[in-house]
Design an enzyme around this catalytic site. Structure first.
Site, PDB file in Angstrom:
ATOM      1  CG  ASP A   1       2.289   2.727   7.516  1.00 57.25           C
ATOM      2  OD1 ASP A   1       2.230   1.476   7.596  1.00 57.25           O
ATOM      3  OD2 ASP A   1       2.377   3.316   6.437  1.00 57.25           O
TER       4      ASP A   1
ATOM      5  CD  GLU B   1      -3.164   6.649   4.734  1.00 58.91           C
ATOM      6  OE1 GLU B   1      -3.136   7.542   3.863  1.00 58.91           O
ATOM      7  OE2 GLU B   1      -3.047   5.443   4.455  1.00 58.91           O
TER       8      GLU B   1
END
Length: 438
Positions: free
Chosen positions: A98, A167
Site C-alpha cells: 500500500d 486507509e
C-alpha cells in the site's frame, strides 16, 4: 574433479542441504538490497501522500519496477501501479504493497521526519506515514530486487501492485473493479505484509483464518418533533430516542450474538441540536461495525434497524418517520488467511528466521482492505503476514517502564526501520522462491 561434481550433485538433491544453500543466498542478497531499501524508505517517509493523492509515490514505485525489468502499468484503477515479471513456466504469485499515508502530525523526532502538509476536504493537514506503508513499500521493493537478483532460483510469474488508498479502503476494490485479475495473469497465491509494533524485529506474526476484522460504517438519522425546550410535552425529542438507541445497541454483541463470535458495535459520533432551549427535529449517529463472518454482520445490521425502529415507535413517532439506517457502500471485508498457504509461509519463513520467531497472533478488530483480493470469483488464497517492527532493546526498555510501543496511527510510531526491512525482505523472498521453486 568428477568425484567433486558427483558429490555436489548429490548434495543439491538433498532437500535440507539445498534449502540451506538457498537460505544463505537469500540472506546475502537481502542484506545488500536492504541498504537500498532503507534509503528508499527515508525518502518515502519524508514525502508522504494521502489516500487518492499518491501521485509522486506512484511514479516512484513505477520507476522502481521499470528499473528491474517489470512490465509496468501505471494509473490502474486510480493511482495504483501494477507490475508483471515472467520468468519461465510456473505458478503466479501476487505481492501487494500500500502507498497512502495519514493526516497525522509527526512527533517522532527522526532526522527524516515528515514535514509535509496536504489538502484534505478543503483543510490543510499534516501528513505522516503513521501506519508503516513506507516500510511496506520499501520491503516490497527490496524483495522484488532480491527476487530479480536470484531469478535463477525460481520459475513462474510475479504480479505486483503498489496500491492506492488502503486507509480509505478504496484502493483494493478500485483495482479489482478495473479488472486486475482479468487484465493480468491470475495469481495462484497472494501475499502482503503489515508492520506490528507489538512484535519485535526479527519476528513475524502469522495465523490461518481470521486476521483482520471486516468493517462497515452505518449512519442513523433519528427523527423527532422539534420545539421549545420549555414545552417537551408538545414535542417528541429525538435526542432521547437517540440516547435509547445508543444504550440498546450495546445489547447486540452482549445478548444477541454468540459469546464465541467476536464483533464490535461502536457509536463514534452523535450530532443534534443547536441551542439548550430548542428540541431539534433530528439527530444523526455514526457507527463503526467490526465482524469476521457475513452471517454476523447481516444479523448486526438487522438488529440495528429493529432497535432503532422500536425506540422511535416507543416515543410515538409514526411509521413514516422511523429512523433512517444507512449502511455506507465503502466496505472493508475481513482478512481471512488461507490455512494451507499460511502453513507454507510458516515453513518457508522458519528456514530464514527460525520457527521460534514465528508468533501465532490473535485476530484483530482493525481493518485492512487486502481481504478483498481473497473474495473475488477467482478465489485466490491469500495470506497477510504481521511484520515485527519494534527493536528488542526498545521493547525491553518499555517493558521495564511498564509501557508498550506506540501503536499504529500514532504520531510517535517508532519502528526499527533497518532491521524490519531486512527481515521483511528475507522472509518474503524465501516465501516467493519457496512457492516458485524450480
Amino acid at each position: 574433479m568428477k568425484i567433486v561434481l558427483f558429490i555436489l550433485s548429490i548434495c543439491a538433491g538433498i532437500p535440507g542441504i539445498a534449502q540451506n544453500s538457498i537460505s544463505k543466498k537469500i540472506k546475502t542478497a537481502a542484506e545488500q538490497q536492504s541498504v537500498y531499501a532503507f534509503e528508499l524508505c527515508k525518502h518515502l517517509h519524508q514525502n508522504p501522500e494521502l489516500s487518492f493523492q499518491e501521485f509522486e509515490t506512484a511514479k516512484r514505485m513505477a520507476a522502481e519496477l521499470e528499473s528491474i525489468g517489470f512490465e509496468v502499468t501505471p494509473n490502474f484503477g486510480g493511482n495504483s501501479v501494477v507490475g508483471v515479471l515472467k520468468n519461465g513456466e510456473g505458478p503466479t504469485v501476487f505481492l501487494r504493497t500500500d502507498m497512502d499515508a495519514l493526516p497525522v502530525k509527526e512527533a517522532t523526532g527522526f532526522a527524516f521526519a515528515s514535514t509535509k502538509t496536504a489538502d484534505l476536504n478543503g483543510d490543510e493537514v499534516w501528513v505522516m506515514h503513521a501506519c508503516g506503508h513506507d516500510i511496506h513499500m520499501s520491503t516490497w521493493t527490496g524483495t522484488l530486487r532480491t527476487l530479480v537478483q536470484l531469478k535463477y532460483e525460481w520459475t513462474g510469474t510475479l504480479v505486483v501492485i503498489a496500491q492506492q488508498a488502503e486507509e480509505y479502503s478504496g484502493g483494493a476494490g478500485n483495482a479489482i473493479d478495473a479488472g486486475l485479475f482479468s487484465t493480468f495473469p491470475k495469481p495462484d497465491y497472494a501475499l502482503a505484509y503489515h508492520i506490528n509494533p507489538e512484535l519485535e524485529t526479527g519476528q513475524i506474526g502469522l495465523r490461518g483464518g481470521p486476521v483482520f476484522a471486516g468493517v462497515k460504517t452505518v449512519e442513523i438519522t433519528v427523527y423527532g418533533v422539534g420545539g421549545h425546550g420549555a414545552y417537551p410535552q408538545k414535542c417528541i425529542d429525538p435526542i432521547v430516542i437517540a440516547s435509547r438507541i445508543v444504550t440498546d445497541l450495546q445489547t447486540i454483541v452482549s445478548r444477541e450474538l454468540s459469546p464465541t463470535e467476536p464483533a464490535v458495535v461502536t457509536v463514534g459520533s452523535i450530532h443534534g441540536g443547536t441551542r439548550p432551549n430548542i428540541i431539534p427535529n433530528e439527530v444523526k449517529l455514526e457507527l463503526t461495525l467490526r465482524y469476521f463472518s457475513d452471517e454476523t454482520i447481516a444479523k448486526i445490521i438487522a438488529s440495528i434497524k429493529r432497535i432503532s425502529n422500536a425506540a422511535a415507535s416507543m416515543a410515538g413517532m409514526p411509521d413514516d418517520k422511523l429512523p433512517l439506517v444507512h449502511v455506507l457502500p465503502v466496505e472493508t471485508p475481513p482478512v481471512i488467511n488461507n490455512a494451507a498457504l499460511s502453513e507454507k509461509v510458516k515453513h518457508f519463513a522458519s528456514d530464514m528466521i527460525g520457527v521460534e520467531n514465528i508468533v501465532e497472533t490473535q485476530p484483530e478488530m482493525v481493518g485492512e482492505d487486502f481481504g478483498k483480493y481473497g473474495r473475488t470469483p477467482e478465489n485466490i488464497p491469500i495470506c497477510l503476514i504481521w511484520l515485527g517492527s519494534t527493536s528488542p532493546d526498545l521493547m525491553k526498555q518499555l517493558e521495564a517502564e511498564g509501557k508498550r510501543p506506540s501503536p499504529l496511527h500514532s504520531p510517535t510510531l517508532e519502528p526499527d526501520y533497518e532491521n524490519t526491512i531486512r527481515t521483511g525482505i528475507e522472509v518474503m523472498t524465501s516465501n516467493v522462491i519457496g512457492l516458485l521453486k524450480r
